[in-house]
Structure formats: structure tokens, C-alpha cells
Design a protein around this motif. Structure first.
Motif, short mmCIF file in Angstrom:
data_model
loop_
_atom_site.label_atom_id
_atom_site.label_comp_id
_atom_site.label_asym_id
_atom_site.label_seq_id
_atom_site.Cartn_x
_atom_site.Cartn_y
_atom_site.Cartn_z
N VAL A 430 1.02 -1.24 -0.13
CA VAL A 430 -0.09 0.00 0.11
C VAL A 430 0.81 1.31 -0.15
O VAL A 430 0.72 2.17 -0.70
N ARG A 431 2.00 1.10 0.92
CA ARG A 431 2.78 2.30 0.92
C ARG A 431 3.65 2.60 -0.67
O ARG A 431 3.98 3.81 -0.96
N ALA A 432 3.93 1.41 -0.99
CA ALA A 432 4.51 1.54 -2.40
C ALA A 432 3.58 2.04 -3.57
O ALA A 432 4.30 2.95 -4.66
N LEU A 433 2.44 1.89 -3.39
CA LEU A 433 1.45 2.32 -4.41
C LEU A 433 1.01 4.00 -4.08
O LEU A 433 0.61 4.40 -5.00
N ARG A 434 1.26 4.36 -3.12
CA ARG A 434 0.56 5.47 -2.50
C ARG A 434 1.55 6.70 -3.52
O ARG A 434 2.79 6.59 -3.66
N ARG A 435 0.70 7.78 -3.77
CA ARG A 435 1.28 8.90 -4.44
C ARG A 435 0.68 10.43 -3.76
O ARG A 435 -0.65 10.17 -3.11
N ASN A 436 1.46 11.29 -3.49
CA ASN A 436 0.96 12.15 -2.88
C ASN A 436 0.59 13.49 -3.79
O ASN A 436 1.57 14.19 -4.61
N GLY A 437 -0.82 13.74 -4.09
CA GLY A 437 -1.08 14.85 -4.82
C GLY A 437 -1.13 14.39 -6.46
O GLY A 437 -0.59 13.38 -6.87
N PRO A 438 -1.56 15.55 -7.30
CA PRO A 438 -1.36 15.08 -8.77
C PRO A 438 -0.10 14.72 -9.11
O PRO A 438 0.80 15.49 -9.13
N GLN A 439 -0.09 13.90 -10.15
CA GLN A 439 1.21 13.57 -10.88
C GLN A 439 0.74 12.94 -12.24
O GLN A 439 -0.48 12.60 -12.46
N ALA A 440 1.79 12.80 -13.06
CA ALA A 440 1.17 12.41 -14.59
C ALA A 440 0.94 10.79 -14.25
O ALA A 440 1.64 10.19 -13.63
N TRP A 441 0.04 10.62 -15.13
CA TRP A 441 -0.43 9.07 -15.25
C TRP A 441 0.94 8.40 -15.72
O TRP A 441 1.30 8.75 -16.73
N THR A 442 0.81 7.06 -15.56
CA THR A 442 1.77 6.20 -16.02
C THR A 442 1.16 5.25 -16.85
O THR A 442 -0.10 4.97 -16.77
N THR A 443 1.77 4.32 -17.90
CA THR A 443 1.17 3.30 -18.47
C THR A 443 0.58 2.20 -17.61
O THR A 443 -0.36 1.61 -18.16
N ALA A 444 1.34 2.09 -16.50
CA ALA A 444 0.78 0.89 -15.48
C ALA A 444 -0.52 1.45 -15.09
O ALA A 444 -1.41 0.57 -14.29
N ASP A 445 -0.87 2.69 -14.87
CA ASP A 445 -2.27 3.02 -14.53
C ASP A 445 -3.52 2.93 -15.63
O ASP A 445 -4.53 2.89 -15.28
N LEU A 446 -2.84 2.54 -16.62
CA LEU A 446 -4.09 2.50 -17.83
C LEU A 446 -5.32 1.49 -17.74
O LEU A 446 -6.40 1.95 -17.79
N PRO A 447 -4.65 0.38 -17.36
CA PRO A 447 -5.82 -0.67 -17.17
C PRO A 447 -6.95 -0.17 -16.08
O PRO A 447 -7.98 -0.68 -16.23
N LEU A 448 -6.31 0.43 -15.07
CA LEU A 448 -7.31 0.70 -14.08
C LEU A 448 -8.17 1.89 -14.52
O LEU A 448 -9.43 1.84 -14.18
N LEU A 449 -7.68 2.93 -15.03
CA LEU A 449 -8.26 3.96 -15.62
C LEU A 449 -9.44 3.53 -16.60
O LEU A 449 -10.67 3.84 -16.39
N ASP A 450 -8.84 2.65 -17.65
CA ASP A 450 -9.92 1.96 -18.41
C ASP A 450 -11.00 1.06 -17.65
O ASP A 450 -12.18 1.26 -17.99
N ALA A 451 -10.80 0.45 -16.64
CA ALA A 451 -11.66 -0.41 -16.04
C ALA A 451 -12.94 0.69 -15.07
O ALA A 451 -13.84 0.39 -15.08
N ALA A 452 -12.14 1.72 -14.68
CA ALA A 452 -12.88 2.68 -13.88
C ALA A 452 -13.83 3.45 -14.94
O ALA A 452 -15.07 3.70 -14.53
#
Length: 711
Positions: A430-452
Motif C-alpha cells: 500500500v505504501r509503495a502504491l501511494r502517491r501524494n497529490g496530482p502527478q502524470a499518469w503512467t502506462t501502468a495506470d491505464l488498465p485501472l483507468l480503463d476499468a474505472a
């Protein structure tokens, strides 16, 4: 082309023996008939297209049908104008004495006589599939090479002693296919339809049900098979045609799509949609690569994509307390049970933002039913309730409109939210996945954005639909008043105006605009995925969502997976959600010379001993060259000076700019491409692990003529 100009179809100065009239006479006669038919067909299509364009645009289905017909006729005209006589790929003579000419698509003359059979038709299958071991009823086969609209060469093959004794064929030491391999590369993929081999053709023509995996090493023609299979399936499988979903073709990156852009139209097919995984998600255009390997590993897991569902459900829980709701006529009680009933109203599978409207209408139904004996119509009651700010605020608080980016962003920014939705994650993860505030999306985020986005739906679309429905409701109210007035003042004997009470006629007076759907949203009837070995389990979910039938062609090479591929295709795809998996292997390397493969094979065997390393069928006699960094510019300059055609590529020098004939790419972006000369700069820079070995192997095997290793 008239009969007196038939020799213009042939330019065989370098092959005078093949210009014998006895060998090419039948071809000349057929070419003349093809040219005449083409002229008539083009003229007829031009007239039909002009006629369709002159027709009124209309609305709704009528307008769509007109646009589809314009597109179909325009596509056919483009193909005919582009190819002319070189529509013809070759001919075959059967054991029954019939001569069949094969084309990019079918063509008949004015009397209905078949001049060309479509390469995808069953009648053309022996042209590609016949071998000496299985001639498939052929006596001989001829393949043409076209240059500037003329036959510059042709190759004959005979099947059986009788055909050989009969003569009438120009036999060569090498086949048309092998002869074509030495030609120079260009910025676009070469046209290889006429030289499809039997092993490739069998895969191209395989059925579309289930998942067909095409596993093949470098140079085996995987991309050729993938593209031709997409065109073939649209032609041969009625389940995939217009109005049935069609075919989606997914490539690894933009340079690849640009390289193959010309192929599908050349195969007589413009109905395939092509894209990369990035194109499936709006944020894909600007997403950067995920640099943290642990974060990339976690987000590649399909289970994390599954966290989207509980994340959304938290915003679909009905209030646990009731409230008083006022209308212009009365006060009624909306209980917690009523809230729960309304929240259960949406149809299964309805996206969250669209389901809100169904919840709202269910609430209004419940509240209208609670109004007893009031002097108001149902529509008046509903209009009054819609204006109740306390009610709308309560619904918005309980079932808010959500954005996919906000939902996924909250998962990374709110640890408690992520722990609730993905309880299997450890505190460290959970700590590894945490990010603080807005940042650029990565290619690893795309499947979750697509599912959402699939689970939520587009809030703007939902808002626009509500706006249109509100506007339509106001228009209906106004129309009712107009109709009532017209009927009241109608003094005709037949009371014609009373017809306006008819729902059909009223509907004809109003039109509804619908939002344009996402062109990659699907569902598609079949999906072809090239370089599929790179897809993570999470990325596979993006494609499965777009193809409910699970009809896939999966093309790849385990040995070219940058992050490793130790399991089998069945294990990997089965875990991702695909079933009924069949495996077809390509083992012959038609592209890469034996000299290059001899140097590349040990590189990949060191990390993947069971790699499907193909056997090369050609040799250039040019050994792999070793050079120093100081020699790089001279090597490229000498190559350009001595080679008037072709394309070279420097791999591993990111500071080098492209020139018209020399590309500069990373190994990842060179994947799927091919070049006459490849210069690999500092091979050791890619590391010693699996990723480094794969990058070196991929880079080395892009060469079709010459490989230089610069250290």
C-alpha cells in the motif's frame, strides 16, 4: 489497355526467356479482359457514388445508411484506382485443366465471367497452400512481381512429373518468395501477399472461434499473418462483418502502426480498426512509463483492476435514514427502505453515472405513488419533485457523479480507501502504491483507468443525455399545447388534426441526437493482438472488456518478452481470462540471414533455453561486423552511398536524430519492424538480465541484410 498494347503489361528485359509468347500469351489475354472490366467497374462505381451523394442527407438510420454506402463505394474506388492490373497476384492451373487467376479482390466481366477470385475465397486457397507434398489439385502455380504497374518478373512452380514434361513453365532456382526477401526495405511494410507461404496461409484461414495463438520467432512472418488474418476473417466470417462488431487490431506502438498502415487497404480491407493499448484510454496519449519496478508489478496484476468494483460500490450505498420530501401539493415520507428500493433499480451492468438516472426515476416513481388524491397530473408531480433541492442534494451525496481519474487517483492517495478495496495488499505494498497529490499518469495506470471508465461511464455523456431529455420534455409539453390548440380549433368534417394524438406522428416531429460512441469502446467481434507477449494480466482485461465473445488472434514470441515469459501461452492467457486456446507455431525465419541469427541465438538461449528460435532459409554471405563508436558515422555514410534504396536503423543511441533513410530507435520501439542495415550501439548497455538479453536479441534480429555491433 487495348489488345494492341498488351505487351505494355510486361517488362521482362532482364528475363528475355520469360518473354516467350508461348509462356505469357494467356496472361496477356486475361490482363486485357481485367483492364476492360476495371474501366467499366470504376465508371459504374463513380456514377453510383455521385448518385448516392446527391441523395438527401436525411436523419437517423437513413443518414447512417447513406454515409455507410458512401464509405463502402469510396473504399472500393480507392482500391481499384490504386492497383489497376496489379490487382492480379498470379494464376494456378488445376488438374482439371482450369486456369484460375487470383487477385486482391474478386472481379468479373460484363457477362459475369470470373476474371479474378478474391485471395480470401476458398477457390484461392491452393494458390497459397499447395506444396509439393500436398499439391491441393494443382498442376502449376505462377506468381507475379509487379513494378510500376508492369510484370517485371514471375516465378513458376510445377507439381508432378506430367506438368514438368509438358513444359509451358519458366522454372527458376529460387521461388518468388525467397527472391523477394532480398529487396530493400522502406518506411512502409512491403507487399507480400503474393508470396504468402503454406504454413502462414493455414494460420490466416483458421476459424475465429476461441483463441488462436501464433507463436513465432523473429522473421517468421507473425505480423504478416496477423494483418492478413484480420482481412481474411472480415471477408470469410459473417459473424464479424458490418454491424456485428468488426475486428480490432492492436499493435505495440505508433511506429509499428505507421509501418503497417498501408497493408490492410492493399488486402482489399479498410474495415479494421488499428490502435495501441495507449489509444484505448484518453490518458494514454500523455502517460509515461512506470519507473518503479515494484509499482509496475503490483499494477500489472488483474486483481488490482478488480479493486475498481468495490471502489465504485462505496458510492452506491443507499442512505440509512429517511427524509420528508415536499412537493407543490403535499409532504411525503421517503424512508430508508424506499431509498434501498430505488438504489436497486438500475439494470445489471449499467455504468454508475448512467445508473444514477435510473435511481432518480425510481425515486420519483416512489414519491409520486405516495401522493394521494392531489389535483395534479403525474408529469406535474414529477416536475415539482425534480425542483426539490433537498432531494437532489441527498441523491447527489448518496450516488454522486464520478470521474475515472478521481476514483483511481483516490486509490493511490488515500491508503484507507485502497486497503478497503484491495485488502490482500500488504502495508508495504500500500505504501509503495501511494502517491501524494496530482502527478502524470503512467502506462501502468491505464488498465485501472480503463476499468474505472467502463464501470462509471462518462459523466459528461450522462449530463448531456439529461440535458437533452429535459429539453425534449419541454418540447413535448410545448407540442402538447400546440396539438391541443389545433384539435380544439379543427372544424373539418374528418377531424384530421386529431391524428396528431398518434404517438408515431408526434415522434416523427422530434429528432434525438445521440452522443458519438468511443470508436475503440467496442464491443468487437474479434481482436488481433500483435507482440502480445508484452501484455500484463491487467492489460489483457482492457481487451477482454472489448471482446465479450473471447474471439482472439494472439501473435507473439515468448523469447521477445522484455519482462520474461517463463510459463506457457495457455497458462498466461488462461490466467488472464481466455479459454479454448489453440497454439500454432511458425519456425521458419524468412527475413533474418543465417549470419545474423548465428550471433543472436546464443544471446536469447542464455536466459530462455527453450526459446522458439527459428531456422533461417537465406544467407547473405555478410558476417556480423564489429566496429568502434568512432566508426559509426562512416559506416552509415558508406551504406547510404553504396545503397540507393533501403532503410537503416541505429538502435541504442537516443541522442541521434532521424534522417530520411536512417532511423534512431530503442529496442522496444524497433520491435515488429525490419531494416536493411541495423547498427546496434553498445549492446552491453541494456544489462545482463532477461530484459537486457531480450532487448539485444530483438535489436539484432531487425536486420534483413547486415548487422553491425558498435562498442
Amino acid at each position: 489497355m487495348g489488345a494492341e498494347d498488351l505487351t505494355d503489361a510486361f517488362d521482362l528485359h532482364d528475363h528475355p526467356a520469360k518473354a516467350d509468347p508461348a509462356l505469357i500469351g494467356p496472361d496477356r489475354t486475361r490482363f486485357a479482359a481485367i483492364e476492360t472490366s476495371l474501366e467499366h467497374t470504376v465508371a459504374e462505381l463513380e456514377d453510383r457514388l455521385a448518385d448516392v451523394r446527391r441523395q438527401p442527407g436525411g436523419t437517423g438510420q437513413e443518414a447512417m445508411d447513406r454515409d455507410l454506402e458512401v464509405h463502402r463505394l469510396s473504399a472500393r474506388l480507392r482500391a481499384l484506382r490504386r492497383y489497376r492490373l496489379d490487382l492480379c497476384l498470379g494464376r494456378m492451373v488445376t488438374t482439371t485443366g482450369e486456369t484460375v487467376y487470383v487477385g486482391r479482390f474478386g472481379l468479373t466481366d460484363a457477362d459475369g465471367r470470373r476474371l479474378l477470385v478474391d485471395w480470401r475465397s476458398p477457390a484461392a486457397e491452393p494458390f497459397f497452400g499447395a506444396t509439393h507434398a500436398e499439391p491441393m489439385g494443382l498442376v502449376s502455380r505462377r506468381r507475379y512481381r509487379w513494378t510500376a504497374g508492369r510484370v517485371s518478373d514471375y516465378w513458376d512452380e510445377v507439381f508432378g512429373a506430367e506438368a514438368l514434361a509438358a513444359g509451358g513453365a519458366a522454372l527458376d532456382d529460387q521461388s518468388a518468395f525467397v527472391a523477394s526477401l532480398g529487396s530493400s526495405r522502406s518506411e512502409r511494410m512491403r507487399d507480400v501477399l503474393a508470396t504468402i507461404q503454406a504454413d502462414q496461409d493455414a494460420i490466416i484461414r483458421a476459424g475465429s472461434r476461441g483463441t488462436l495463438v501464433v507463436d513465432g520467432g523473429p522473421g517468421t512472418g507473425k505480423t504478416v499473418v496477423a494483418l492478413h488474418r484480420a482481412a481474411y476473417l472480415l471477408y470469410a466470417d459473417p459473424r464479424l462483418g458490418d454491424g456485428r462488431g468488426g475486428v480490432l487490431f492492436v499493435g505495440p506502438h505508433e511506429p509499428y502502426l505507421a509501418y503497417v498502415a498501408d497493408v490492410l487497404p492493399s488486402l482489399g480491407e479498410e474495415g479494421v480498426r488499428t490502435c495501441t493499448l495507449r489509444d484505448l484510454v484518453t490518458e494514454g496519449r500523455t502517460a509515461v512509463e512506470e519507473r518503479d519496478p515494484e509499482v509496475a508489478r503490483l499494477k500489472a496484476d488483474a486483481a488490482l483492476v478488480g479493486a475498481v468494483e468495490p471502489a465504485v460500490r462505496l458510492f452506491e450505498e443507499p442512505p440509512t435514514e429517511g427524509m420528508v420530501v415536499e412537493s407543490a401539493w403535499s409532504e411525503v415520507w421517503l424512508s430508508a427502505t424506499d431509498w434501498a428500493e430505488a438504489f436497486a433499480a438500475p439494470d445489471p451492468g449499467t455504468p454508475h453515472n448512467e445508473a444514477r438516472d435510473q435511481v432518480w426515476e425510481a425515486l420519483l416513481d416512489i414519491l409520486v405513488d405516495k401522493h394521494d388524491e392531489v389535483d395534479a397530473t403525474e408529469e406535474q408531480l414529477r416536475a415539482s419533485l425534480r425542483r426539490n433541492r433537498e432531494l437532489t442534494t441527498a441523491l447527489t451525496r448518496a450516488w454522486p457523479m464520478l470521474e475515472a481519474t478521481d476514483l483511481v487517483g483516490d486509490l493511490w492517495e488515500v491508503p484507507a480507501y485502497l486497503r478497503h478495496c484491495a485488502p490482500w495488499l500488504s502495508p508495504e505494498e500500500v505504501r509503495a502504491l501511494r502517491r501524494n497529490g496530482p502527478q502524470a499518469w503512467t502506462t501502468a495506470d491505464l488498465p485501472l483507468l480503463d476499468a474505472a471508465r467502463a464501470r462509471l461511464g462518462d459523466p459528461d455523456t450522462a449530463r448531456e443525455r439529461r440535458r437533452q431529455e429535459a429539453t425534449a420534455a419541454r418540447e413535448r409539453e410545448e407540442m402538447d399545447r400546440v396539438v391541443d390548440h389545433l384539435i380544439a380549433t379543427d372544424d373539418s368534417d374528418m377531424m384530421i388534426m386529431s391524428m396528431l394524438r398518434g404517438a408515431d406522428l408526434r415522434g416523427a416531429l422530434a429528432t434525438e441526437e445521440r452522443p458519438t460512441p468511443d470508436r475503440y469502446a467496442g464491443p468487437f467481434a474479434h481482436v488481433v493482438v500483435d507482440e502480445a507477449q508484452e501484455l500484463s494480466d491487467a492489460e489483457w482485461q482492457m481487451l477482454l472488456r472489448r471482446c465479450p465473445s473471447r474471439s482472439f488472434t494472439v501473435v507473439g514470441d515468448r523469447a521477445q518478452a522484455r519482462h520474461g515469459f517463463a510459463e506457457s501461452w495457455s497458462e498466461r492467457l488462461g490466467r488472464a481470462g481466455l479459454h479454448d486456446i489453440e497454439l500454432a507455431r511458425l519456425t521458419i525465419n524468412y527475413r533474418t540471414p543465417t549470419e545474423v541469427m548465428a550471433a543472436a541465438e546464443p544471446v536469447i538461449r542464455a536466459v530462455l533455453p527453450d526459446a522458439n528460435v527459428p531456422t533461417s532459409v537465406r544467407s547473405t554471405g555478410v558476417p556480423v561486423q564489429q566496429a568502434g563508436r568512432a566508426d559509426l558515422d562512416a559506416i552509415l555514410a558508406d551504406w547510404e552511398r553504396t545503397h540507393a534504396e533501403g532503410v537503416a536503423c541505429v538502435i541504442g543511441d537516443p541522442d541521434r536524430a532521424d534522417t530520411p533513410r536512417v532511423r534512431s530507435l530503442s529496442p522496444e520501439h524497433a520491435k515488429g519492424l525490419e531494416f536493411d542495415l541495423v547498427v546496434l550501439v553498445d549492446p552491453d548497455q541494456f544489462g545482463t538480465g532477461i530484459e537486457g538479453a531480450v532487448d539485444r536479441y530483438v535489436a539484432m534480429t531487425r536486420a534483413t541484410q547486415r548487422l553491425v555491433l558498435v562498442t
